[in-house]
Design a protein around this motif. Sequence first.
Motif, mmCIF file in Angstrom:
data_model
loop_
_atom_site.group_PDB
_atom_site.id
_atom_site.type_symbol
_atom_site.label_atom_id
_atom_site.label_comp_id
_atom_site.label_asym_id
_atom_site.label_seq_id
_atom_site.Cartn_x
_atom_site.Cartn_y
_atom_site.Cartn_z
ATOM 1 N N GLN A 235 0.862 -1.168 0.012
ATOM 2 C CA GLN A 235 0.096 -0.118 -0.102
ATOM 3 C C GLN A 235 0.947 0.993 -0.127
ATOM 4 O O GLN A 235 0.653 2.270 -0.659
ATOM 5 N N LEU A 236 1.962 1.293 0.864
ATOM 6 C CA LEU A 236 3.004 2.447 0.758
ATOM 7 C C LEU A 236 3.657 2.499 -0.393
ATOM 8 O O LEU A 236 3.642 3.684 -0.995
ATOM 9 N N THR A 237 3.957 1.364 -0.847
ATOM 10 C CA THR A 237 4.471 1.554 -2.165
ATOM 11 C C THR A 237 3.865 2.162 -3.387
ATOM 12 O O THR A 237 4.096 2.953 -4.176
ATOM 13 N N SER A 238 2.501 1.680 -3.414
ATOM 14 C CA SER A 238 1.625 2.151 -4.513
ATOM 15 C C SER A 238 1.369 3.645 -4.194
ATOM 16 O O SER A 238 1.346 4.418 -5.220
ATOM 17 N N ALA A 239 1.301 3.995 -3.079
ATOM 18 C CA ALA A 239 1.013 5.658 -2.582
ATOM 19 C C ALA A 239 2.322 6.086 -3.123
ATOM 20 O O ALA A 239 2.101 7.513 -3.763
ATOM 21 N N ILE A 240 3.454 5.927 -2.879
ATOM 22 C CA ILE A 240 4.747 6.716 -3.240
ATOM 23 C C ILE A 240 4.728 6.657 -4.613
ATOM 24 O O ILE A 240 4.972 7.719 -5.290
ATOM 25 N N GLN A 241 4.445 5.570 -5.272
ATOM 26 C CA GLN A 241 4.751 5.503 -6.850
ATOM 27 C C GLN A 241 3.478 6.534 -7.449
ATOM 28 O O GLN A 241 3.869 7.320 -8.486
ATOM 29 N N PHE A 242 2.277 6.433 -6.819
ATOM 30 C CA PHE A 242 1.318 7.487 -7.338
ATOM 31 C C PHE A 242 1.736 8.830 -7.566
ATOM 32 O O PHE A 242 1.576 9.351 -8.538
ATOM 33 N N PHE A 243 2.456 9.470 -6.539
ATOM 34 C CA PHE A 243 2.562 10.712 -6.532
ATOM 35 C C PHE A 243 4.065 11.005 -7.366
ATOM 36 O O PHE A 243 4.241 11.893 -8.021
ATOM 37 N N THR A 244 4.915 10.081 -7.242
ATOM 38 C CA THR A 244 5.865 10.008 -8.110
ATOM 39 C C THR A 244 5.566 10.186 -9.702
ATOM 40 O O THR A 244 6.286 10.816 -10.587
ATOM 41 N N ASP A 245 4.644 9.432 -9.945
ATOM 42 C CA ASP A 245 4.042 9.346 -11.414
ATOM 43 C C ASP A 245 3.594 10.600 -11.813
ATOM 44 O O ASP A 245 3.512 10.848 -13.210
#
Length: 429
Positions: A235-245
Amino acid sequence: MKFAKPAAVAALAVSLIAPLAACSSSDSGSGGVVHLTFRQFDPESEVTGLKTALDAWNAAHPNIQVELQTLSPNNAQQFAREANSGSGPDIDQIAYTDVSFLATPKILQPLDDLEKNDPLPGGTDGLLATDLTKIDGKTWAMPWTADTMALVYNQKALTAAGIAKPPATWEELAADAKQISSSSGGKTAGFCFPASGSATSAGWFAINYYLWSHGATLVKKDAAGNWSAGATKEQLTSAIQFFTDLFSSGAVSKANQAVQDYSDPSIVNGLANGSCAMTYEPPSTFTKLEQQATAAGTTVTTAPMPSGLTDGATHLGGRALGINRNTEHAEEAWQVIKYLMSADTFKTYTQYPANKTTLTQLSVPQSQQGYVQQLPHSQSFGRYIGSEMTVSSIEQLANQQFSSVYSGQSSAADAASALLDGLAKGLKG
């Protein structure tokens, strides 16, 4: 009832107090007049309407006179020291997150008996943030004002990109922001948000809103009172990747990685002149932004944050009102608090009431309806309070790890692991 737009900044006849100066408790002067002191911590320029409301109270209540004192910025420790020494203001404005620190009979008076003997109109069922003002079965302060972040957008920028309405989910926001940036040839950033890794970066709000709307939270407490991380590594990886994208897709300018606050000129000016299409702002910043946009020949308006109408998906901030245990006139102070919580006060005081009933009694401009729609669904950061790790420590850790990926120093998975490790260590004390 009208929710007034901010008045022009004027000289405010308030009494400024020096640090550690002792304020005497209220006393009855000649003619039996009760003199109360009410201390607040917002800048003078933001409380012109509050002064107007108190002037109206004093005119209508010659036997209960209230002096407004301003001590800015907020200093809960000073009030605690004063109360413990037998002094301090009769009524104190308290940040919600400070109530638990002040919730002791040595500092504040419990308000339950006062409310029982002289009830609030409509009772207390409609009050927000009671999870932060009621501790160990006692009410230590009354929720007074409420604020949150709302999505702020420039309608012309959305329309130019063929977008008819603001996004309702984070996934829609990412798609819309990318479309705006692309269709404008990069002249208009689709989304502008403060993304620096500083300890107090306002990117913290977006991080939490995204997690909360996706069924996760940074920390949580179980039924036995034990604290742990409230999100999995995935879940944290997905959230971080969302904002990075958002940065890699061009939806957000990489320059925002150096921006710390939502009031930064690069964001506020961008919304006003149309070089930024969407951001998030609290009410106090929006009112000034709206004036700036109007002067620039454009308009900005608000909508709920993505998933903002889902209970608990956005934060609830604001201020509470407490009564000093040293006051000699608790009943009169309670009468003033009831007035401050009423719609009469919010006719001129440009804050939102922490009372759902009072909120419905106000006539709020259409451009600010995003706040009105969202506030009843917002939830305080009280969900993070009580562990061995302070909210500020959690904030600092999250901002650092998310930022490390934006800047390319770490991968989303590695940052998620580091975040979980930091939470595990902090929660152990």
